[in-house]
Design a protein around this motif. Structure first.
Motif, PDB file in Angstrom:
ATOM      1  N   GLU A  52      64.199   4.343  18.919  1.00 27.81           N
ATOM      2  CA  GLU A  52      63.188   4.352  17.858  1.00 27.81           C
ATOM      3  C   GLU A  52      62.636   2.949  17.642  1.00 27.81           C
ATOM      4  N   GLY A  80      74.011   0.594  16.623  1.00 29.01           N
ATOM      5  CA  GLY A  80      73.220   1.617  17.284  1.00 29.01           C
ATOM      6  C   GLY A  80      71.771   1.226  17.483  1.00 29.01           C
ATOM      7  N   SER A  81      71.329   0.138  16.849  1.00 28.69           N
ATOM      8  CA  SER A  81      69.894  -0.129  16.901  1.00 28.69           C
ATOM      9  C   SER A  81      69.526  -1.130  17.989  1.00 28.69           C
ATOM     10  N   LEU A  82      70.523  -1.626  18.730  1.00 22.34           N
ATOM     11  CA  LEU A  82      70.221  -2.527  19.839  1.00 22.34           C
ATOM     12  C   LEU A  82      70.605  -1.849  21.151  1.00 22.34           C
ATOM     13  N   HIS A  83      69.699  -1.905  22.120  1.00 20.54           N
ATOM     14  CA  HIS A  83      69.945  -1.254  23.412  1.00 20.54           C
ATOM     15  C   HIS A  83      71.191  -1.853  24.055  1.00 20.54           C
ATOM     16  N   SER A 114      68.355   7.909  19.278  1.00 23.37           N
ATOM     17  CA  SER A 114      69.138   6.762  18.804  1.00 23.37           C
ATOM     18  C   SER A 114      68.200   5.719  18.213  1.00 23.37           C
ATOM     19  N   GLU A 115      68.786   4.879  17.368  1.00 23.22           N
ATOM     20  CA  GLU A 115      67.958   3.898  16.670  1.00 23.22           C
ATOM     21  C   GLU A 115      67.343   2.886  17.625  1.00 23.22           C
ATOM     22  N   PHE A 116      68.062   2.579  18.738  1.00 20.98           N
ATOM     23  CA  PHE A 116      67.469   1.554  19.607  1.00 20.98           C
ATOM     24  C   PHE A 116      66.247   2.070  20.348  1.00 20.98           C
ATOM     25  N   PHE A 126      66.893  -1.150  11.046  1.00 19.31           N
ATOM     26  CA  PHE A 126      67.704   0.065  10.930  1.00 19.31           C
ATOM     27  C   PHE A 126      69.068  -0.222  10.316  1.00 19.31           C
ATOM     28  N   LEU A 140      57.935   7.351  12.349  1.00 26.87           N
ATOM     29  CA  LEU A 140      58.971   7.953  13.201  1.00 26.87           C
ATOM     30  C   LEU A 140      59.087   9.451  12.949  1.00 26.87           C
ATOM     31  N   ASP A 188      72.253   0.790  11.332  1.00 26.83           N
ATOM     32  CA  ASP A 188      73.454   0.550  12.108  1.00 26.83           C
ATOM     33  C   ASP A 188      73.232  -0.550  13.137  1.00 26.83           C
ATOM     34  N   ARG A 201      63.869  -8.995  15.668  1.00 29.20           N
ATOM     35  CA  ARG A 201      63.017  -8.104  16.450  1.00 29.20           C
ATOM     36  C   ARG A 201      61.837  -7.618  15.610  1.00 29.20           C
TER      37      ARG A 201
END
Lengths: 280, 250, 299
Positions: free
Chosen positions: C194, B90-93, C190-192, B85, B54, B87, B151
């Motif tokens: 990434e 924050g890590s799921l759309h 944002s993490e999603f 991740f 990343l 959070d 995931r």
């Protein structure tokens, strides 16, 4: 008695659906006393503290048999009188100074402004007061921080500045909502030590909202453990290791340990009866 | 001698003129769980993001199973290395169902048996099938973090990079997620690299750890040594003391 | 039937992709329904579209038939809104004109929204020189007053509805690109996103399938708020003789020809003015309502 709350209930209404977030919470807090309300997210601990300062949104209905702060009935105060109380007789410290400090004003100006709202004096006096307050929160170079903007200082320094701002009007109660959870362990310890000293030397009361049982046990006098809007158990902080309630025990028991290896961590099983028992 | 799963030599990362990672070297054998601890700004997350591909502006050498990787990772890389991740909010759309979030990897990589794989991934993290067509905001924090782990698992990776996977969770939920991660490592034969500020969590899940301070890895030691107070670097000792002071009840 | 659909869509335990998608749409509809102004706006727009669509059935006269005996007639039972300077029935012209005016709006939006979305998301996601190039280009278009630029375009092409549409579209996309770029910047790191990058997805796939859908709500809102100004630009072009050409009954062109006798025969200009006002207002109401229910920052 600094704070005296009896049977506090907070209900939110949204699209005709009612949701009781706090159901019958009672506690008392005296000057020089440190009370912690501990619970997981959604337990209602933060809104309990906000209700005490009447900081909840309009759709929240707050009722209580008794809700006194320094003998004043909070629920019957006008909004104007509440404004004088907030940031006056009671200071409120939030989790992350990044969001609670104004980014476009210097630290010094913000503290001076807080001092001026509750004291009479010239700009010069306010600035001297601000410098003095920064010294009290043990900032090493107060002159430098006075002229700094919030983004120029570290998280721990920001939290000290925030505390200094809250001390400006000489409050008798300090409410701290997770004041150290955004900070590193080393800074966390320093900030807690600072709050501890201030509470002692200024004869304040402290209401600490936290999710961290071990932390509050080292730091507070009394602990109220909250779950789903109710207080499960209230006990002296030093007795936490001998907690009786299965919820408190479960919270303490599910932590990984640095001293010894543990296999699978015990998982908390929530008993619906806990809530019924309290309701009776 | 077999190659270690992850081998990092003299990793350096700079943001503009400021070097935030100053020559980190570490090696993680297959099946091991390696923890990186440090305070905020120590560079621990930056190291992990470079491993994940990343962060592409690094120098030094990163090898997975002996093969050096370039800054820009080919698609095949992500079938071997996945990340969870910090959070779970924050890590799921926010506008995609759990089903869509989980099946994206399959669709990108043209894999078949979507239903079977998604259901197996949900099973592996002990989520009921009923969450499959829900949106993230309909789930609790713990459930979301399980989705994030599912995931990562759906790629059937060998390495899982964990960025503070439990620090946004309540302690009771943290225990469940740590148990899950421990179980998955055994059942799927995974290699972990976990970043955390919490010493106890790292000690619980990892075999070995590296301590970072100001962009340098100041000490690497086994968790057994850590528990037995055999840390040599003062910063490690300080972190252990603080971790203990904050974790023990009065 | 409806009750069944309601229960199915609002079921928290959706069991298929389709059910989950409909559930989300139905909740948005319920929220929009609760906003009276937005519903008034929606009602007016649907009504206008229907009227324009059914113009051949509803119009009492042919909009182009002249009746010089009966020019500039006051509203009467024969001509409900009166007649214009060539004796044509204004009501009929208004109904047919709706087709042209609403047609221009739809054509402009169909061209503008995707272009703005593409430029904005690409600039925002890639950053660096791609961003700089695309944004400076956007600035160039933004720097000119919209009507003047549209006028210049139409003058360079030749006056007519198609040129007007093209000209308005060319001048309308920059704000969309700006909005899409701003939205993209908030989600890019944002993490999603990434996490999607860690599936090995290409940047194009990430932009199209994961970033763009998040920008759409603000663009939809912007579109509805922009409708009014598109109608007015089209009308202004018509008014200046650069848009729809006589005898076609575009609303702006109708006002333009009626301006000569606005003091003596005010009703000739009044009805197209009211039509433009109503439709613009309706789109604004709907846009406000949509902003409230679609804004992703609110939940």
């Amino acid at each position: 008695m600094l704070v005296d709350i009896e049977n506090l209930r907070i209900t939110f209404e949204n699209n005709g659906k009612r949701f009781e977030a706090v159901s019958g919470v009672s506690f008392k807090l005296e000057a020089r006393q440190k009370l912690a309300i501990v619970g997981e997210s959604g337990s209602g601990k933060s809104i309990t503290a906000r209700a005490l300062m009447r900081l909840l949104p309009a759709q929240a209905q707050v009722t209580a048999d008794r809700m006194l702060f320094d003998g004043i009935d909070i629920l019957s105060q006008s909004e104007r009188e509440m404004r004088k109380l907030r940031g006056g007789r009671a200071g409120f410290i939030l989790q992350d100074p990044k969001y609670s400090l104004n980014p476009v004003k210097t630290i010094g100006n913000q503290i001076a402004e807080a001092w001026l709202t509750h004291n009479k004096g010239s700009k010069k006096e306010a600035r001297d007061a601000a410098l003095n307050l920064l010294e009290q929160v043990m900032i090493r170079d107060p002159q430098l921080v006075l002229n700094a903007y919030p983004h120029e200082i570290s998280g721990g320094m920001g939290q000290r500045a925030m505390i200094a701002m809250m001390l400006a009007p000489n409050p008798s109660l300090l409410i701290a909502d997770e004041p150290t959870s955004a900070l590193d362990a080393s800074v966390q310890a320093e900030i807690l030590r600072l709050i501890d000293e201030l509470v002692d030397t200024r004869d304040m009361g402290l209401l600490l909202i936290s999710h961290d049982l071990p932390l509050v046990s080292n730091f507070c006098d009394k602990v109220s453990v909250m779950y789903m809007g109710q207080i499960m158990e209230e006990l002296a902080a030093k007795d936490l290791a001998q907690a009786a309630h299965p919820y408190t025990k479960g919270l303490l028991n599910c932590l990984p340990s640095l001293d010894e290896p543990r296999g699978d961590l015990p998982v908390l099983t929530r008993d619906p009866q806990w809530l019924e028992e309290q309701a009776q | 001698m077999t190659n270690p799963m992850i081998d990092v030599q003299d990793l350096r990362i700079a943001f503009g003129p400021k070097e935030v990672v100053k020559g980190v070297t570490l090696s993680v054998p297959a099946g091991e769980s390696f923890g990186i601890v440090g305070e905020s700004g120590s560079g621990k997350s930056t190291v992990l993001r470079a491993l994940a591909g990343l962060n592409q502006h690094w120098t030094g050498e990163i090898r997975f199973e002996g093969a050096p990787v370039a800054s820009k990772r080919p698609r095949a890389f992500f079938r071997k290395v996945q990340m969870v991740f910090q959070d779970p909010f924050g890590s799921l759309h926010p506008r995609q169902t759990i089903d869509r979030i989980l099946s994206e990897f399959l669709s990108v990589n043209g894999l078949d048996d979507v239903d079977g794989r998604v259901n197996r991934a949900l099973d592996a993290v002990a989520l009921p099938q009923s969450v499959r067509f829900r949106f993230p905001h309909q789930l609790s924090g713990g459930q979301r973090q399980r989705v994030a782990i599912a995931r990562a698992l759906i790629a059937e990776p060998k390495v899982l990079l964990l960025d503070e996977p439990t620090s946004a969770l309540d302690v009771s939920v943290q225990a469940e997620v740590l148990n899950l991660l421990g179980r998955l490592r055994k059942s799927h034969g995974l290699t972990y690299v976990m970043v955390s500020h919490n010493m106890s969590v790292v000690a619980h899940l990892c075999d070995r750890l590296g301590v970072m301070q100001h962009g340098e890895m100041v000490e690497q030691l086994s968790v057994t040594d850590l528990r037995a107070r055999r840390a040599t670097h003062p910063h490690t000792r300080e972190l252990v003391e603080l971790g203990q002071a904050l974790a023990s009840t009065a | 039937m409806l009750a069944d659909f309601r229960a199915w869509a609002l079921d928290d335990l959706a069991t298929s992709r389709r059910q989950a998608a409909w559930g989300r749409r139905y909740r948005i509809w319920l929220a929009l329904k609760a906003n009276p102004l937005a519903m008034i706006g929606l009602f007016i727009i649907v009504l206008c579209v229907l009227l324009a669509f059914l113009a051949p059935l509803l119009a009492p006269y042919d909009p182009a038939i002249q009746d010089l005996e009966n020019r500039l007639a006051r509203p009467s039972a024969d001509h409900l809104l009166g007649t214009d300077e060539l004796g044509r029935d204004i009501l009929s012209r208004l109904l047919y004109g709706g087709r042209i005016t609403l047609g221009i709006v739809v054509a402009v939006v169909v061209m503008v929204a995707p272009v703005g979305l593409a430029v904005g998301t690409i600039a925002g996601y890639f950053g660096g020189w791609v961003d700089k190039t695309l944004m400076r280009l956007t600035d160039v278009f933004l720097a000119f007053p919209r009507l003047i630029l549209a006028l210049a375009f139409v003058a360079a092409l030749n006056p007519g509805v198609q040129s007007a549409i093209l000209a308005i579209a060319l001048t309308a996309w920059p704000p969309y690109a700006r909005i899409a770029r701003a939205e993209t910047l908030t989600v890019r790191n944002s993490e999603f996103i990434e996490a999607v990058a860690m599936t090995g997805a290409s940047p194009w796939r990430i932009i199209l399938r994961h970033v763009a859908p998040l920008c759409v709500p603000s663009l939809v809102v912007r579109v509805t708020l922009d409708m009014a100004s598109i109608i007015i630009t089209a009308a202004s072009l018509g008014f200046l003789g650069m848009g729809a050409q006589p005898p076609s009954p575009e609303w702006g062109a109708m006002i333009a020809t009626a301006k000569r006798f606005i003091l003596d025969q005010w009703w000739v200009a009044l009805s197209p003015c009211i039509a433009i006002l109503l439709v613009s207002l309706a789109f604004n109401f709907l846009g406000d309502g949509l902003r409230d229910v679609l804004d992703p920052k609110q939940d």
